[in-house]
Write an enzyme that holds these catalytic residues in place. Sequence first.
Site, PDB file in Angstrom:
ATOM      1  N   LYS A  53       0.790  -1.319  -0.179  1.00  0.00           N
ATOM      2  CA  LYS A  53       0.282   0.250  -0.042  1.00  0.00           C
ATOM      3  C   LYS A  53       0.792   1.319  -0.038  1.00  0.00           C
ATOM      4  CE  LYS A  53      -0.349  -0.509   4.973  1.00  0.00           C
ATOM      5  NZ  LYS A  53      -1.286  -0.723   6.343  1.00  0.00           N
ATOM      6  N   ARG A 152     -11.009   0.162  14.344  1.00  0.00           N
ATOM      7  CA  ARG A 152     -10.716   0.881  13.314  1.00  0.00           C
ATOM      8  C   ARG A 152     -11.483   0.380  12.126  1.00  0.00           C
ATOM      9  NH1 ARG A 152      -4.312   1.162  10.915  1.00  0.00           N
ATOM     10  NH2 ARG A 152      -5.101  -0.866  10.053  1.00  0.00           N
ATOM     11  N   TYR A 270      16.537  30.132   9.552  1.00  0.00           N
ATOM     12  CA  TYR A 270      15.464  30.959  10.079  1.00  0.00           C
ATOM     13  C   TYR A 270      15.132  30.934  11.412  1.00  0.00           C
ATOM     14  CZ  TYR A 270      13.469  30.591   5.186  1.00  0.00           C
ATOM     15  OH  TYR A 270      13.490  31.055   3.759  1.00  0.00           O
ATOM     16  N   MET A 318      12.191  24.636   3.327  1.00  0.00           N
ATOM     17  CA  MET A 318      11.602  23.939   2.368  1.00  0.00           C
ATOM     18  C   MET A 318      12.397  22.877   1.494  1.00  0.00           C
ATOM     19  SD  MET A 318       8.838  25.411  -0.581  1.00  0.00           S
ATOM     20  CE  MET A 318       7.863  26.154   0.533  1.00  0.00           C
TER      21      MET A 318
HETATM   22  C1  LIG Z   1      -0.473  -1.952   6.924  1.00  0.00           C
HETATM   23  C2  LIG Z   1      -1.336  -3.152   7.358  1.00  0.00           C
HETATM   24  C3  LIG Z   1      -0.567  -4.391   7.256  1.00  0.00           C
HETATM   25  C4  LIG Z   1       0.941  -4.127   7.128  1.00  0.00           C
HETATM   26  O1  LIG Z   1       1.559  -3.879   8.391  1.00  0.00           O
HETATM   27  P1  LIG Z   1       3.034  -3.674   8.735  1.00  0.00           P
HETATM   28  O2  LIG Z   1       3.106  -3.268  10.298  1.00  0.00           O
HETATM   29  O3  LIG Z   1       3.732  -2.598   7.878  1.00  0.00           O
HETATM   30  O4  LIG Z   1       3.675  -5.007   8.487  1.00  0.00           O
HETATM   31  C5  LIG Z   1      -1.136  -5.433   7.695  1.00  0.00           C
HETATM   32  N1  LIG Z   1      -2.393  -5.555   7.894  1.00  0.00           N
HETATM   33  C6  LIG Z   1      -3.170  -4.473   7.871  1.00  0.00           C
HETATM   34  C7  LIG Z   1      -4.616  -4.293   7.962  1.00  0.00           C
HETATM   35  C8  LIG Z   1      -2.680  -3.069   7.532  1.00  0.00           C
HETATM   36  O5  LIG Z   1      -3.358  -2.082   7.688  1.00  0.00           O
END
Ligand SMILES: *Cc1c(COP(=O)(O)O)cnc(C)c1O
Length: 391
Positions: A53, A152, A270, A318
Amino acid sequence: MQKSSLRPPKAPTPELPTPDAHPFVDVDLAALCRNFTRLAEASPDALPAAVVKCNGYGLGLGPVSRALAIDRNVRTFFVAHAAVGAELRGILNDLAPHADIFIFNGPTPSTLNVFLEHRLTPVLNTLDQAVLWARRGGGAPAALHIDTGINRLGIRTEQAANAAKIAALNITWVMSHFASAALPDAPKNQEQFAAFVDAADYFPNARKSLASTAGGLLSADYGLDMVRLGVGLYGVGPFGEPDDIVEPVATLRAPILRVEPALRGETAGYDETHRFEEDTVIATVALGYGDGFPRAASNRASCMIGGATRPIVGRISMDLTIIDAGPDYEPNNEADDGCVEIFGKHLPIEKASADCGTIGYELLTSLGPRVERRYFWDDTTADKALTGWSE
Ligand SMILES: *Cc1c(COP(=O)(O)O)cnc(C)c1O
């Protein structure tokens, strides 16, 4: 990014910096593949899936996915969004046309056609999504996410019985997600494991997946039928510190634009937030918060320059960051090759991210488009990973 820049040299070349002096992240695809194998071996009975992802944790969806598909025969992938799943289908089409591509966020009425057209497998996160897929998913398989305590995504455990009664729903996987896998002593891990195994009983024909990188390393029991490997693949220790299992994959480097003395009593950057106590030599590098290097790291983080770990001084701006290279620093030295390392092979990303007040996940996924991704793999198959699909 230019297509030609995806062609990897056989090994990292010392001809740095690149002409227009932008920051770059060197991605060691061979290390990524070794991490995959080591993490998979920690859960020997589980199918290892790759979580790619957010553009492969910022390192490039195409090269990361193709390297794993070619070199480790990975055929199970997870991304968050359906549109990215569709892109990944195209990326893998010549290599693994039947790869399983799971979409964590599940379908909505408006994305349903993307799932069907690109053969994406939804992770169903609510009863509404389950009903939607049962009605309009054409009998295609789905995963069901059961929330066992992270609060979640996923149906609540007490909804599992109802979900199991939805007709025409082909649940091939049930999954859940740990809240505290990065905290090995948290009693919550064992509680979630028990709650998940109970709820999964309603789906006797489905296989089970609970663990991400950290969960798979906590206990072989947690591996169940599939581990969803994310951050560890990319060389970030899942427990917030470097560990023996994962090796660095990403090295962020920034070219040195200027080296000058700074005198005792002068200030850096800055708002004059750093005052030099002694005469020293400072280096200004082409990396700033516009590249995703957090401004919160001002006066806190370090980098490798001249073979030493030296502090970042003053506000990160930046496009630029100032480093106190120390009074004995020699410009154009061989250790630097014209660049400093922010994190990577020499300076652990776990430490760099802690200094930045964040975690490796955020540091990697924040790297902006000005940071050139350069891919390395000392193997001829690299060409196949890096070319041959249309972007
Ligand atoms: C991102 C995610 C993972 C992978 O988690 P890592 O800690 O990066 O290995 C697995 N399951 C879900 C539901 C996630 O959102």
